[in-house]
Structure formats: C-alpha cells, structure tokens
Design a protein around this motif. Structure first.
Motif, PDB file in Angstrom:
ATOM      1  N   GLN A 140       0.891  -1.167   0.003  1.00 26.05           N
ATOM      2  CA  GLN A 140       0.015  -0.142   0.015  1.00 26.05           C
ATOM      3  C   GLN A 140       0.790   1.322  -0.168  1.00 26.05           C
ATOM      4  OE1 GLN A 140      -2.650  -1.157   3.246  1.00 26.05           O
ATOM      5  NE2 GLN A 140      -4.246  -0.295   1.658  1.00 26.05           N
ATOM      6  N   TYR A 141       2.172   1.397  -0.136  1.00 23.94           N
ATOM      7  CA  TYR A 141       3.042   2.297  -0.066  1.00 23.94           C
ATOM      8  C   TYR A 141       2.714   2.908  -1.438  1.00 23.94           C
ATOM      9  CZ  TYR A 141       5.475   0.413   4.054  1.00 23.94           C
ATOM     10  OH  TYR A 141       5.900  -0.389   5.123  1.00 23.94           O
ATOM     11  N   LYS A 142       2.784   4.510  -1.388  1.00 25.38           N
ATOM     12  CA  LYS A 142       2.726   5.092  -2.533  1.00 25.38           C
ATOM     13  C   LYS A 142       4.066   6.311  -2.119  1.00 25.38           C
ATOM     14  CE  LYS A 142      -1.925   4.862  -2.545  1.00 25.38           C
ATOM     15  NZ  LYS A 142      -3.125   6.016  -1.988  1.00 25.38           N
TER      16      LYS A 142
ATOM     17  N   HIS B 163       0.332   9.386   0.863  1.00 26.04           N
ATOM     18  CA  HIS B 163       1.374   8.391   1.733  1.00 26.04           C
ATOM     19  C   HIS B 163       2.122   9.170   2.767  1.00 26.04           C
ATOM     20  CE1 HIS B 163       4.741   5.398   1.908  1.00 26.04           C
ATOM     21  NE2 HIS B 163       5.265   6.440   2.369  1.00 26.04           N
TER      22      HIS B 163
ATOM     23  N   ARG C  42       9.833  11.547   3.607  1.00 27.36           N
ATOM     24  CA  ARG C  42       8.662  12.392   3.263  1.00 27.36           C
ATOM     25  C   ARG C  42       8.965  13.582   2.398  1.00 27.36           C
ATOM     26  NH1 ARG C  42       6.199  13.109   9.161  1.00 27.36           N
ATOM     27  NH2 ARG C  42       8.445  13.163   9.480  1.00 27.36           N
TER      28      ARG C  42
ATOM     29  N   GLU D 121      -4.119   8.144  -5.685  1.00 26.18           N
ATOM     30  CA  GLU D 121      -2.523   8.407  -5.337  1.00 26.18           C
ATOM     31  C   GLU D 121      -2.442   9.717  -4.724  1.00 26.18           C
ATOM     32  OE1 GLU D 121      -0.271   8.405  -8.958  1.00 26.18           O
ATOM     33  OE2 GLU D 121      -0.923   6.568  -9.525  1.00 26.18           O
TER      34      GLU D 121
END
Ligand code: FAD
Length: 470
Positions: A42-44, A50, A196, A365
C-alpha cells in the motif's frame, strides 16, 4: 488471555469503537497488544497521500505513548504476521478491529477473520466509520435508494449515534510493550518518515482535528452555504483527511456541529455528511463500481484516452488556468477544493474524453482524504455514469466557472504564479491575449504558459454527439 487491537484507518483514542470494546473486555491478568501492520503493497512513496498517512500514524503513536500504551508495528506478509503472533502468544484469544468498507480492506479483513477463527480466536469487528450503516437506510420495500433526495429525507429523520469518552490511560497496566515485536516495524516507519517530501506537522492528530472543527464551527459554519463554492474564500472545514484516516470519529463531527447554533450553514454542512453516508451505501451495494459504470447504459463508452492530454491534465498544464491551478493544488498539497474536484473531473471526462477511472486512480494516489466510496461517487457523478449523476449534456465551461467562483483570479494566482502579472480578466483566459498585449506584458503564450490543449466549444459539441451516439 491475550487480546489484540488492530488499528488501521482509525487512528484515534477517543470514540474508537473496537478499541473501547477491547479495553472494556480486559480482566485481571489479561493483556492487550495494540498493533498496526505496515503493508508495503500500500505504500505510495513520494505521494502526499502516503506522507500524510504515515505522519498521522506517527502522531497517533505519540498520543498512545503519552497514555503509556505502545503501538507495535508489524511488517511483511499479513497472514504470516498474524500466524506468527499466534505462535508467540498461544493465549491470543480475541482480535478487535473496526471494519474497512473499501474493496481491498474488505478482502483483507475477511481473510484474517477466516484464518483466526480457524484457530479458535474470536474476531470482534465493528462497522463504525459512518453515521448510518448502508443497511440502516433502505426504501420501504427494503431496496437500496439510488437517488440522494429521498435517501436524505430518511437519513435526516433518524437519530444519530452518541460518542463516548473513555480514560484510556487507566488501562495502561494491561497493555503490553514488546520491543522485539516492533523492532523491524520501527525501523521501517523511521525510513518512511525520513523520506517524506512533506511533513504535514500541523495537519495531523486528534487534537488538531478537534481544534480545526471547533474553529470552523465558531467562525465559518454560519457562512458555509455562502462560501463553500469559492476556493479562495476557504469556507469549508478541511476535516476530510481526518475522517478518512479516522483521526476523528464521524459521531464527534456530528455532535460538534450540532452543538453550534442552528442555521442554514449548519443544515447544508450536515447534508454533506449525508452524501458521505450515501456514497458509502451505494458502494456497499455496488462493490464493482470502481471498475464498472453504475449506469448500465454507459458501460461500453469508447473513451479516447489521449496520453498527452492526460499528462497535461495531471501536471496542471492544460492551458485552462482554473483547471491547472486545481491540479497543482492537488499535486502540492494532496487536497483539492470540492468545486474544483467537480471541474477537473468534468474537464477530464467531457473535454478530453478520458476514462473517469484514470482520473479516479490519479486522485487515489494523491488525495490525503482519499475515500474509495466518495471518490468513485464523485467521479461517476462528474462523468454522468453514476447514480443521481449530472446529466451528460451539462458540461462545465472552465472559463465561465472561473469567472463565477474565482472572479479576480485570486486562487489561480496562488497555484499558477506565472499568470499573476496579468489583469484579472485575462488571468482566466490568457489565450485571448493579443500579440501586442503579450509583448507589453512580457508574457508569451506557448512559452510562459501553454496554449489551451482543446477548444472547449468544439470539445463540448463533440462530447454531446459522442454521448448521444452511445
Ligand atoms: P466540507 O465542505 O467541509 O464537508 C464536510 C465533510 O462532508 C467532508 O469532509 C466530507 O467528509 C463530506 N463531504 C462533503 N462533500 C462531499 C461529497 N460530495 N461526497 C461525499 N462526502 C462529502 N471526499 C473525500 O472525503 N474523499 C475523496 O476521495 C473524495 N473524492 C472526490 C472526488 C470527486 C471527483 C469529487 C467531485 C468529490 C470528492 N470528494 C471526496 C468529496 C469532497 O470534494 C470532499 O469531501 C471535500 O472537498 C473535503 O473537504 P472539506 O472537508 O473541507 O469538506
């Protein structure tokens, strides 16, 4: 006995149904393990959605820690993670979680439920993310509604659930802290946090959510119905990202809004919360909606899907300032104003004839408030393929919409700064600048800002014919 509380998109201490049930069921000598599963699938990485989610998770972990409760982070395959938990803790007897309504989450919940029940572990799952569950509001003959207005009538008349406080810190002696269990997860979360692009420091957490809503109710709710359509006026609550990640419960939102004075702003706001329930109900009864048009008549539309147009739309380079400003707001902040979501979705599907599913995926997204039911509902509404959707012949004109909702171009100036030096009328339609005006302003179309990628009048005509021929 070991109880396990599995957090997912319910990152809050207050009014968290599954968490409360887990805490309240603890007996002397029992213990509770709180956990979250980091799912690489599920990471974006690099996307605002995210970064936002993991910032919220980190904040939630800190809030739990303040109450002396540890949140353990599991990694790797979920089924393996739960199986190994069972091996490590043979007295693991109860699992608690709040149900996820979306397609992927629903499947995941089912597979874990089957696995654990086959091991004689009791699974306690709660449906709690909406004011009314899908099956709570049906027509008198038991059939789900397709139109919002009659649904809303029933919705408004039903009493709303209360929300609950519980002093979670008093349960800390029962909660486990197992550093070994979370070692890999801690490392992984640190990696995600340090990579991030945006930290969202003042935009996450239960306290922030409550402050934001209280401030909105005190200062903006009264004029909500007057200002909510104007992106520059910023007249909406910005609570959506807190709701979609469960940093505030929907019951608390309802009660804070109801505690304020009763006026038209309040009424219209509550109606928006009803739309949220409505789309969730539609998604529940039509789970194929993410890949299939709700309206059967439009299931074989022959979308044109021009990749260059799609790129221009995604990057805010269409040559239509209001569309570009909106898309850049999405790309930069992960949030977009509702009026603009309607406009860019209409533009993609009706001016560019690009499949709404591509737009829906792109929003998924980026959006920090992504919610499958509302997003699919919104996209199918704009594409005219959904339930209670805008009719296909109502096509937004980006330039006149811009005149109506951003008269002076104030919003455009923020996100499309290259247009800031143009006089307000021309900010909306720079393509109407003559060569002389361009030279005078030292602003050149095609160089400083793109020419419009389509002619709206012609595109509109083509789309009407296209829909009629289906
Ligand atoms: P406010 O105006 O303050 O509204 C309060 C709350 O009501 C929102 O937080 C939201 O929970 C609910 N709400 C408001 N409008 C709607 C609506 N039309 N449908 C369902 N719920 C609504 N909303 C999402 O939460 N997630 C999405 O992924 C999403 N995708 C969308 C895609 C499209 C194409 C469109 C047209 C709309 C979409 N919406 C989505 C609905 C709406 O745009 C956002 O809920 C709203 O902009 C969030 O900002 P706010 O919290 O300031 O809203």
């Amino acid at each position: 006995i070991t109880h396990v509380m599995w957090f997912r998109k319910d990152l809050r201490l207050e009014d968290n149904t599954a968490f409360y049930h887990a805490l309240e069921s603890l007996q002397k000598n029992d213990r509770l393990i709180c956990l979250f599963h980091l799912d690489q699938k599920q990471y974006k990485i690099g996307e605002p959605s995210h970064d936002y989610f993991f910032s919220a998770l980190e904040e939630f972990r800190k809030e739990l820690a303040k109450n002396k409760i540890a949140l353990h982070l599991l990694t790797g395959d979920l089924v393996e993670a739960f199986s190994s938990l069972k091996t490590q803790f043979p007295v693991f007897k109860h699992l608690y979680f709040n149900l996820d309504n979306s397609g992927f989450g629903q499947k995941r919940d089912l597979s874990i439920t089957h696995l654990l029940e086959s091991e004689h572990i009791s699974v306690h799952a709660f449906e709690e993310s909406h004011l009314h569950k899908a099956k709570d509001i049906l027509k008198n003959d038991g059939i789900p509604y397709q139109k919002f207005t009659p649904y809303y009538k029933k919705w408004a008349a039903l009493p709303k659930p209360a929300y609950r406080y519980l002093d979670v810190s008093s349960f800390s002696p029962y909660t486990a802290h197992l550093p070994e269990l979370t070692k890999d997860g801690d490392r992984e979360l640190n990696y995600l946090l340090s990579n991030r692009k945006k930290e969202f420091s003042n935009e996450v957490g239960e306290i922030q959510a409550t402050d934001r809503l209280n401030d909105f109710v005190a200062n903006k709710l009264e004029s909500y119905h007057l200002k909510r359509d104007f992106p520059f006026k910023d007249g909406t609550s910005h609570i959506s990202s807190f709701l979609s990640t469960g940093q505030i419960s929907i019951r608390k939102v309802w009660h804070i809004v109801m505690d304020g004075e009763s006026h038209q702003g309040q009424e219209i706001y509550l109606k928006e919360l009803a739309w949220r329930d409505f789309y969730q109900m539609i998604y529940h009864y039509h789970p194929n909606q993410y890949k299939e048009e709700f309206n059967e008549k439009y299931r074989s539309l022959n979308w044109k899907n021009n990749p260059e147009f799609f790129d221009a739309w995604k990057n805010g380079q269409t040559g239509f300032p209001i569309i570009d400003a909106a898309m850049r707001q999405l790309n930069e902040t992960g949030w977009m104003h509702n009026r603009l979501r309607m406009l860019v979705a209409s533009f993609l599907t009706k001016d560019l004839l690009i499949d709404w599913r591509l737009g829906e995926r792109y929003f998924a997204e980026k959006l920090i408030d992504y919610d499958a039911a509302s997003n699919i509902g919104g996209w199918q509404w704009a594409a005219s393929t959904g339930t209670d959707a805008v009719p296909y012949f109502r096509i937004f004109n980006p330039t006149t919409q811009s005149l109506k909702f951003d008269k002076e171009g104030d919003f455009i100036k923020i996100y499309v700064p290259e247009l800031a030096k143009l006089p307000s009328k021309l900010i909306r339609e720079p393509h109407s600048l003559s060569k002389e005006q361009q030279a005078e302003l030292n602003f050149y179309l095609g160089q400083d800002y793109p020419f419009p990628i389509v002619n709206h009048t012609l595109a509109r005509k083509e789309t009407l014919e296209w829909f009629q021929s289906q």
